[in-house]
Design a protein around this motif. Structure first.
Motif, PDB file in Angstrom:
ATOM      1  N   GLU A  77     -52.574  30.933  -0.255  1.00 17.96           N
ATOM      2  CA  GLU A  77     -51.148  31.209  -0.314  1.00 17.96           C
ATOM      3  C   GLU A  77     -50.730  31.237  -1.769  1.00 17.96           C
ATOM      4  N   GLN A  78     -50.025  32.295  -2.148  1.00 17.31           N
ATOM      5  CA  GLN A  78     -49.601  32.465  -3.528  1.00 17.31           C
ATOM      6  C   GLN A  78     -48.107  32.688  -3.589  1.00 17.31           C
ATOM      7  N   SER A  79     -47.508  32.142  -4.650  1.00 14.91           N
ATOM      8  CA  SER A  79     -46.074  32.272  -4.843  1.00 14.91           C
ATOM      9  C   SER A  79     -45.800  32.801  -6.238  1.00 14.91           C
ATOM     10  N   ASN A  80     -44.598  33.315  -6.418  1.00 15.15           N
ATOM     11  CA  ASN A  80     -44.221  33.845  -7.723  1.00 15.15           C
ATOM     12  C   ASN A  80     -44.257  32.751  -8.781  1.00 15.15           C
ATOM     13  N   PRO A  81     -44.645  33.082 -10.007  1.00 15.94           N
ATOM     14  CA  PRO A  81     -44.642  32.072 -11.075  1.00 15.94           C
ATOM     15  C   PRO A  81     -43.221  31.668 -11.429  1.00 15.94           C
ATOM     16  N   SER A  82     -43.093  30.624 -12.219  1.00 18.77           N
ATOM     17  CA  SER A  82     -41.768  30.170 -12.646  1.00 18.77           C
ATOM     18  C   SER A  82     -41.113  31.235 -13.516  1.00 18.77           C
ATOM     19  N   GLY A 108     -34.157  29.457   6.737  1.00 21.20           N
ATOM     20  CA  GLY A 108     -34.691  28.326   5.989  1.00 21.20           C
ATOM     21  C   GLY A 108     -33.989  28.162   4.662  1.00 21.20           C
ATOM     22  N   ALA A 109     -34.303  27.078   3.977  1.00 20.69           N
ATOM     23  CA  ALA A 109     -33.615  26.723   2.734  1.00 20.69           C
ATOM     24  C   ALA A 109     -34.422  27.176   1.528  1.00 20.69           C
ATOM     25  N   LEU A 110     -33.729  27.760   0.565  1.00 22.95           N
ATOM     26  CA  LEU A 110     -34.315  28.077  -0.727  1.00 22.95           C
ATOM     27  C   LEU A 110     -34.253  26.818  -1.588  1.00 22.95           C
ATOM     28  N   THR A 111     -35.393  26.358  -2.077  1.00 22.31           N
ATOM     29  CA  THR A 111     -35.428  25.165  -2.922  1.00 22.31           C
ATOM     30  C   THR A 111     -35.816  25.556  -4.342  1.00 22.31           C
ATOM     31  N   ILE A 112     -35.329  24.776  -5.283  1.00 23.46           N
ATOM     32  CA  ILE A 112     -35.495  25.113  -6.696  1.00 23.46           C
ATOM     33  C   ILE A 112     -36.002  23.902  -7.451  1.00 23.46           C
ATOM     34  N   ALA A 113     -36.839  24.150  -8.437  1.00 19.17           N
ATOM     35  CA  ALA A 113     -37.230  23.142  -9.419  1.00 19.17           C
ATOM     36  C   ALA A 113     -36.793  23.654 -10.783  1.00 19.17           C
ATOM     37  N   ALA A 114     -36.054  22.834 -11.515  1.00 18.58           N
ATOM     38  CA  ALA A 114     -35.553  23.201 -12.839  1.00 18.58           C
ATOM     39  C   ALA A 114     -36.326  22.431 -13.895  1.00 18.58           C
ATOM     40  N   GLY A 115     -36.848  23.149 -14.890  1.00 23.18           N
ATOM     41  CA  GLY A 115     -37.628  22.522 -15.951  1.00 23.18           C
ATOM     42  C   GLY A 115     -36.946  22.650 -17.299  1.00 23.18           C
ATOM     43  N   TRP A 116     -37.117  21.637 -18.140  1.00 23.02           N
ATOM     44  CA  TRP A 116     -36.519  21.659 -19.470  1.00 23.02           C
ATOM     45  C   TRP A 116     -37.361  20.794 -20.400  1.00 23.02           C
ATOM     46  N   ARG A 117     -37.189  21.015 -21.689  1.00 31.20           N
ATOM     47  CA  ARG A 117     -37.820  20.186 -22.717  1.00 31.20           C
ATOM     48  C   ARG A 117     -36.743  19.284 -23.302  1.00 31.20           C
ATOM     49  N   PRO A 118     -36.872  17.980 -23.157  1.00 33.48           N
ATOM     50  CA  PRO A 118     -35.787  17.066 -23.537  1.00 33.48           C
ATOM     51  C   PRO A 118     -35.584  17.005 -25.044  1.00 33.48           C
ATOM     52  N   ALA A 119     -34.344  16.703 -25.423  1.00 29.87           N
ATOM     53  CA  ALA A 119     -33.999  16.512 -26.824  1.00 29.87           C
ATOM     54  C   ALA A 119     -34.539  15.169 -27.311  1.00 29.87           C
ATOM     55  N   THR A 120     -34.664  15.044 -28.624  1.00 28.76           N
ATOM     56  CA  THR A 120     -35.144  13.803 -29.244  1.00 28.76           C
ATOM     57  C   THR A 120     -33.972  13.059 -29.859  1.00 28.76           C
ATOM     58  N   LEU A 121     -33.806  11.804 -29.466  1.00 27.20           N
ATOM     59  CA  LEU A 121     -32.765  10.932 -30.012  1.00 27.20           C
ATOM     60  C   LEU A 121     -33.394  10.032 -31.074  1.00 27.20           C
ATOM     61  N   THR A 122     -32.902  10.135 -32.305  1.00 28.47           N
ATOM     62  CA  THR A 122     -33.370   9.292 -33.410  1.00 28.47           C
ATOM     63  C   THR A 122     -32.202   8.439 -33.887  1.00 28.47           C
ATOM     64  N   PHE A 123     -32.426   7.133 -34.086  1.00 29.14           N
ATOM     65  CA  PHE A 123     -31.334   6.255 -34.485  1.00 29.14           C
ATOM     66  C   PHE A 123     -31.813   5.217 -35.493  1.00 29.14           C
TER      67      PHE A 123
END
Length: 481
Positions: free
Chosen positions: A312-317, A342-357
């Motif tokens: 089974e194959q699905s579309n890439p992100s 049926g329900a469409l489900t989603i996964a959201a990806g991100w690269r987090p910011a860096t907090l420097t203090f």
């Protein structure tokens, strides 16, 4: 006029009494997290956690703060990840050799293949029959860089199958090097293709491809050679965080789906998981920061989920530019049935910011986020470090801390004050309007009384009588004439 000024003064005084000074705005934060520090360094940094994004009420993360043990805010910077320059990989055609089933696991050069003095492979026999072919041996040659992937160009109009990858430098000992699924499907005049086999940092000379669902007809094979910048970009992809299980709800129009990310995440990848297998549908993705703003298109793609036996194959992100919008919309082409039930489900990806203090003051230090009253006070990383040679030490996110009761009471009190202030202002407004109405009525009534008094005065009555007599005499004279 005097009464009008008095009423106006009272209304202004009431308004000022009902409006608290700006300094009374509550610096209430919705979430608090402990920060664990080591080594007594001057600077610390931490990847902003997903919980901080979820609690933030500002698209620019302006309500993020770091406090020391005395409750004082400390200087900080908040930096988005920098995208590495993506230099396209170099493609080079490589040679491959179909192997029969009995020869794939033989020690040394398999049957029908010889090794030259420079390590290159040469064929010595005709390729095996289709029924006996389940493995391909690939000679990568001398790679100036890192072998990133094999791109397999298929002659098949329709193919779907799994493949495992092994690598070796001597054709005797083989090491696992990953696996993949290949796909080539023709749909509505266009072709859906997944022809890339990623190699797990392979530096070996030879690669063996074992086809688990039948060997395809191969037109050619290219090797992707990654440069240093491409390698950095690939490592950055591994640092991405994901929020899984977002469920989209159907909109009023067929093929329309809506979902929310739940925070100002800088989303740059979306995985759209279709509800039913054997589905193919083009789609357009939109986003917007709030309900009051118009939608804008951010990407489009062909979504698919294809099932073929155990495969089974699905579309890439879907790749998008970093987007902090909370509201998202997917519009699917419904001419071929859309996504079905049926329900469409989603996964959201991100690269987090860096907090420097700066670790100013005494411990414990806390990370706090989620305030409607504060605005960003972050400085640039260069200004924060001030040319310091020391490197920021990694901090760790500790447990979530309860919100202080005083803060909660302050928030509740401020809400009560806001409501009371609104009530008092409305009362002052109604009082002012009512007072003005009464004053206007009394002025009009006074004007009428004055006019009536002037009309009933004795001098005015005599003048009226004299005027009437002169009018009668004039009339009689005219009649005699």
């Amino acid at each position: 006029m005097k009464r009008f000024l008095i009423v106006t003064g009272w209304c202004v005084a009431i308004s000022f009494m009902a409006t608290p000074p700006v300094a009374a705005a509550a610096d209430y934060f919705a979430r608090r997290f402990a920060l664990e520090l080591d080594s007594g360094a001057a600077y610390y940094s931490i990847k902003l956690p997903a919980a901080a994004y979820a609690a933030s009420r500002r698209g620019d993360l302006g309500d993020v703060r770091v406090f020391n043990g005395a409750g004082e805010p400390v200087p900080y910077s908040l930096d988005a990840p920098r995208d590495a320059a993506r230099t396209p990989p170099t493609l080079r055609t490589v040679r491959w050799f179909p192997l029969p089933v009995t020869a794939a696991d033989s020690a040394g050069a398999p049957l029908g293949v010889t090794i030259a003095a420079d390590g290159s492979l040469r064929t010595t026999a005709a390729p095996p029959a289709r029924a006996q072919h389940d493995t391909d041996l690939v000679d990568l040659g001398h790679v100036a860089g890192e072998a990133g992937a094999l791109v397999v160009h298929l002659r098949n109009d329709n193919y779907q199958g799994r493949v495992t990858v092994e690598s070796s430098n001597d054709l005797r000992s083989w090491q696992p090097a990953g696996d993949a699924q290949l796909l080539k499907v023709t749909y509505n005049g266009s072709t859906l293709s997944q022809d890339r086999i990623a190699l797990d940092a392979v530096r070996a000379r030879y690669v063996r491809l074992r086809w688990l669902d039948g060997a395809p007809y191969i037109e050619s094979i290219d090797l992707e050679v990654q440069t240093a910048s491409a390698d950095r970009a690939q490592r950055a992809d591994t640092q991405r965080e994901w929020r899984e299980g977002i469920v989209a709800h159907a909109g009023p129009t067929a093929g329309e789906y809506f979902f929310e990310t739940g925070g100002p995440y800088p989303v740059d990848r979306l995985r759209l998981n279709l509800p039913q297998p054997n589905t193919v549908a083009p789609a357009i993705v939109y986003s917007r920061p709030s309900l009051q703003t118009p939608w804008r298109e951010v990407s489009n793609a062909t979504l698919y989920r294809l099932h073929n036996g155990p495969v089974e194959q699905s579309n890439p992100s879907i790749e998008v530019a970093a987007d902090t919008d909370r509201q998202w919309r997917v519009v699917v082409d419904t001419r071929n049935g859309g996504l079905g039930s049926g329900a469409l489900t989603i996964a959201a990806g991100w690269r987090p910011a860096t907090l420097t203090f700066v670790a100013r003051g005494s411990a414990p230090f806390t990370l706090e986020v989620g305030s409607e009253a504060v605005v960003s006070s972050a400085v640039s990383r260069e200004d924060l470090l001030m040319g310091a040679s020391s490197v920021a030490v990694a901090a760790r996110l500790g447990e979530a801390l309860p919100v202080a009761p005083d803060d909660a009471d302050a928030q509740s009190a401020n809400k009560d004050k806001d409501a009371m202030r609104r009530y008092v202002l409305w009362a002052a407004l109604l009082l002012a309007v009512g007072s003005l109405g009464v004053i206007a009525w009394r002025l009009a009534r006074g004007a009428r009384v004055a006019a009536d008094a002037a009309g009933n005065a004795p001098g005015a009555t005599a003048d009226k009588a004299g005027n009437a007599g002169r009018a009668d005499g004039t009339g009689q004279s005219n009649r005699k004439a």
